[in-house]
Design a protein around this motif. Structure first.
Motif, PDB file in Angstrom:
ATOM      1  N   LYS A 168       0.872  -1.444   0.014  1.00  0.00           N
ATOM      2  CA  LYS A 168       0.034  -0.129  -0.020  1.00  0.00           C
ATOM      3  C   LYS A 168       0.749   1.063  -0.247  1.00  0.00           C
ATOM      4  O   LYS A 168       0.665   1.991  -0.716  1.00  0.00           O
ATOM      5  N   THR A 169       1.699   1.211   0.982  1.00  0.00           N
ATOM      6  CA  THR A 169       2.720   2.547   0.718  1.00  0.00           C
ATOM      7  C   THR A 169       3.662   2.534  -0.241  1.00  0.00           C
ATOM      8  O   THR A 169       3.784   3.676  -0.861  1.00  0.00           O
ATOM      9  N   THR A 170       4.134   1.538  -0.770  1.00  0.00           N
ATOM     10  CA  THR A 170       4.657   1.697  -1.860  1.00  0.00           C
ATOM     11  C   THR A 170       3.856   2.137  -2.950  1.00  0.00           C
ATOM     12  O   THR A 170       4.602   2.836  -3.892  1.00  0.00           O
ATOM     13  N   PHE A 217       2.383  10.688   5.249  1.00  0.00           N
ATOM     14  CA  PHE A 217       3.127   9.739   5.614  1.00  0.00           C
ATOM     15  C   PHE A 217       2.829   8.884   6.549  1.00  0.00           C
ATOM     16  O   PHE A 217       2.247   9.426   7.578  1.00  0.00           O
ATOM     17  N   GLN A 218       3.123   7.584   6.464  1.00  0.00           N
ATOM     18  CA  GLN A 218       2.621   6.718   7.511  1.00  0.00           C
ATOM     19  C   GLN A 218       3.053   6.993   9.023  1.00  0.00           C
ATOM     20  O   GLN A 218       2.531   6.976   9.831  1.00  0.00           O
ATOM     21  N   VAL A 219       4.518   7.142   8.811  1.00  0.00           N
ATOM     22  CA  VAL A 219       5.198   7.795  10.055  1.00  0.00           C
ATOM     23  C   VAL A 219       5.283   9.361   9.867  1.00  0.00           C
ATOM     24  O   VAL A 219       5.826   9.589   8.771  1.00  0.00           O
ATOM     25  N   LEU A 228      -3.852   9.385   1.896  1.00  0.00           N
ATOM     26  CA  LEU A 228      -3.690   9.457   3.409  1.00  0.00           C
ATOM     27  C   LEU A 228      -2.966   8.014   3.567  1.00  0.00           C
ATOM     28  O   LEU A 228      -3.954   7.166   3.571  1.00  0.00           O
ATOM     29  N   ASP A 229      -1.837   8.120   4.377  1.00  0.00           N
ATOM     30  CA  ASP A 229      -1.443   6.542   4.622  1.00  0.00           C
ATOM     31  C   ASP A 229      -1.464   6.524   6.209  1.00  0.00           C
ATOM     32  O   ASP A 229      -0.772   7.088   7.060  1.00  0.00           O
ATOM     33  N   GLU A 230      -2.800   5.739   6.484  1.00  0.00           N
ATOM     34  CA  GLU A 230      -2.855   5.336   7.967  1.00  0.00           C
ATOM     35  C   GLU A 230      -2.828   6.451   8.949  1.00  0.00           C
ATOM     36  O   GLU A 230      -2.276   6.580  10.093  1.00  0.00           O
ATOM     37  N   VAL A 231      -3.581   7.606   8.439  1.00  0.00           N
ATOM     38  CA  VAL A 231      -3.654   8.870   9.354  1.00  0.00           C
ATOM     39  C   VAL A 231      -4.335   8.647  10.568  1.00  0.00           C
ATOM     40  O   VAL A 231      -4.434   9.311  11.672  1.00  0.00           O
TER      41      VAL A 231
HETATM   42 MG   LIG Z   1       2.359   1.086   4.716  1.00  0.00          MG
END
Ligand SMILES: [Mg+2]
Ligand SMILES: Nc1ncnc2c1ncn2[C@@H]1O[C@H](COP(=O)(O)OP(=O)(O)OP(=O)(O)O)[C@@H](O)[C@H]1O
Lengths: 319, 237
Positions: B40-42, B82-84, B157-160
């Motif tokens: 997903k993030t990729t 960003f996820q982090v 939105l990555d895991e906000v």
């Molecule tokens: Mg990810």
């Protein structure tokens, strides 16, 4: 009027009035001042690249040398007026820095090594391209600074006023960039490059611009130096000292500040020439390492931040 | 608005995104789910330009952005978090948004900046150092604020919502819904929590081992046997 303003006005009075009046007749002291302020200008340009561009350069001698050769040759071979040639010397150094752009992809020590090697290439070029540069024999009788409207910029005081003004203008440019939105983006970039790129910052271009600006400034000062000493040879113009002395000066004076590198250069150079040199005539520069180490132990952020801190404390201290 | 055609991203032997074809319409809210390591993030990195796909096409608003640099994609209207959280360090919260607005849109609009600060609930923290003085929920809000300040057309939105406690999460979800309405921005959101996705999105796509295995309305997709297996399988792994 706040303390900052007062100190700026005071510094201007000292630099433009007191020093010429009091020391102007002492040719030796004036020559030390001119040389140290010139190094201070390079130190400022070096610190700009480090602080805004995030790059530690060991190759500023290349920009210094290119600036000095371009300006000397333009005046000697094409009759370009000296001040115009000095600006073009800066442009030449900025153009030379284009060849360094690929090294921007490198990080940390790799960048430092690449730029070190790069500086050598230009020294070799100046040595081998004899028909233009005069080879290792160098160039002599490089035109001095001109006389304009009755004032001789080539006199000791004239030279001094020119280099002081150049460095002040560079300090202003540095300050303006740092305070701009570009400065803000650059500040953010070092630790969070991906995060700055995804909000639309062209980080590669910004870094390249800082390299151009730093190279330009260094080239102008190299050009000034050529017209000041009227002589140039590859081992002198591209000497590693033009890379290392500014670094020592900048770190000593406080490389995070704008004027720290200049103050550091004046201090370090005067101590070196007036004290170390009289004790150890050859190889006295080795003492600079000791001086720097001492300063880093004493005040890691450098001389200027230490002075500012002292000043603030003495003002805030209860009577 | 966004079309991905046969996008593949490999890291050495790992195929993180595998021949993926997907189309996201304007101002939709779409969920992107899948087990850990599904890619997903990729996929977000490929869309925003931080990784280069080995193959495929990425078209955003009729512009082929496959070879466009990261900053240009941002200026075209692709925003992301960003996820982090990655605050712009050494800057204040307000300066974070300012840089995003100035460089993402080309100009500064102070009142809009204040509006965004207010919208993400960071007005009182505007002068704080972004990298050292914020709680996780504030860092997440800053991620969204930065992205909004670039005036995006599509927001990734990555895991906000991950890591927020219940009330914080509810507030954040309301914010995302309002954002969609107020800023007219399309959203593609990565989120593990099925309930959250069902609540926010009309459409959800599922990735597993880099492949798209389901695409549709949440209630249908989450009934799909393959989807359930990919999730439970990953949890037992
Ligand atoms: Mg990810
Ligand atoms: N920069 C990289 N270099 C090498 N492998 C990577 C890199 N980034 C991701 N991967 C690998 O690609 C695969 C997909 O990772 P990715 O981070 O995209 O998953 P994800 O779906 O976001 O997972 P999560 O839910 O845990 O965030 C994983 O196997 C991961 O190890």
């Amino acid at each position: 009027m706040d303390a900052r303003r007062i100190s700026v006005v005071l510094a201007m009075v000292v630099m433009y009035i007191a020093v010429p009046l009091l020391l102007g007749s002492n040719l030796y002291v004036m020559s030390l001042l001119v040389a140290s302020i010139a190094i201070g200008g390079v130190a400022l340009a070096w610190a700009l690249l480090g602080n805004l561009g995030g790059m530690v350069s060991f190759g500023h001698a290349a920009f210094f040398g290119v600036g000095s050769y371009v300006s000397a040759l333009l005046t000697m071979k094409l009759g370009v007026p000296v001040f115009a040639a000095m600006l073009l010397g800066g442009v030449g150094a900025a153009v030379a820095s284009i060849a360094m752009l690929p090294t921007l992809r490198l990080k940390g020590p790799y960048f430092a090594l690449a730029i070190l090697a790069y500086a050598q290439i230009f020294r070799i070029l100046a040595t081998e391209w004899k028909s233009v540069t005069g080879g290792s024999g160098g160039l002599s009788s490089i035109p001095r600074l001109p006389e304009i409207a009755g004032f001789d910029f080539g006199s000791k005081i004239g030279n001094y006023l020119v280099i002081v003004s150049i460095v002040l203008i560079f300090a202003l440019i540095y300050q303006r960039i740092r305070a701009s939105h570009y400065g803000t983006a650059l500040r953010a970039m070092h630790d969070s490059e991906d995060a700055t790129r995804v909000v639309g910052v062209n980080s590669t271009l910004l870094k390249a611009m800082m390299l151009f600006v730093s190279a330009f400034m260094t080239g102008v000062i190299g050009a000034f130096n050529a017209h000041y000493i009227n002589f140039l040879e590859p081992d002198y113009g591209f000497s590693g000292l033009w890379s290392t002395l500014p670094i020592v000066a900048a770190i000593f004076g406080g490389y995070r500040t704008i004027l720290g590198p200049v103050i550091g250069a004046v201090f370090v150079y005067l101590v070196d020439q007036l004290v170390f040199k009289s004790f150890i005539p050859s190889g006295h520069q080795i003492m600079l390492g000791a001086l720097l180490a001492g300063m880093v132990l004493f005040s890691p952020t450098g001389l200027l931040p230490w002075i500012v801190e002292k000043f603030k404390r003495s003002r805030n201290a209860p009577a | 608005m966004l079309q991905l055609e046969n996008v593949t991203v490999r890291f050495g032997g790992v195929t993180a995104v595998d021949n993926l074809t997907l189309s996201i319409g304007a101002s939709e809210v779409t969920g992107l789910v899948g087990p850990n390591g599904a890619g997903k993030t990729t996929l977000f990195n490929a869309i925003s330009g931080l990784v280069r796909p080995g193959a495929g096409r990425i078209v955003f608003n009729a512009v082929d952005v496959l070879n466009a640099p990261v900053y240009r994609r941002a200026r075209l209207g692709l925003g992301r978090t960003f996820q982090v959280p990655q605050p712009l360090s050494r800057l204040t919260v307000r300066e974070n948004l300012l840089v995003a607005q100035r460089f993402g849109t080309g100009s500064v609009n102070a009142s809009r900046l204040d509006e965004i600060l207010d919208f993400v609930g960071l007005t009182e923290k505007a002068g704080r150092d972004a990298s050292s003085e914020l709680a996780l929920s504030e860092l997440k809000a800053l991620e969204v604020g930065k992205a909004l300040a670039t005036n995006p057309k599509l927001l990734l939105l990555d895991e906000v919502l991950a890591g927020l406690e219940t009330t914080g999460k509810r507030r954040f979800m309301q914010m995302l819904k309002d954002m969609h309405a107020k800023f007219g921005v399309g959203i593609l959101i990565i989120e593990h929590d099925i309930e959250t996705i069902s609540n926010l999105c009309k459409r959800v796509v599922v990735l597993n081992f880099g492949e798209l295995i389901a695409d549709g309305a949440p209630d249908e997709v989450f009934r799909d046997a393959e989807v359930i297996k990919s999730y439970t399988g990953a949890e037992h792994a």
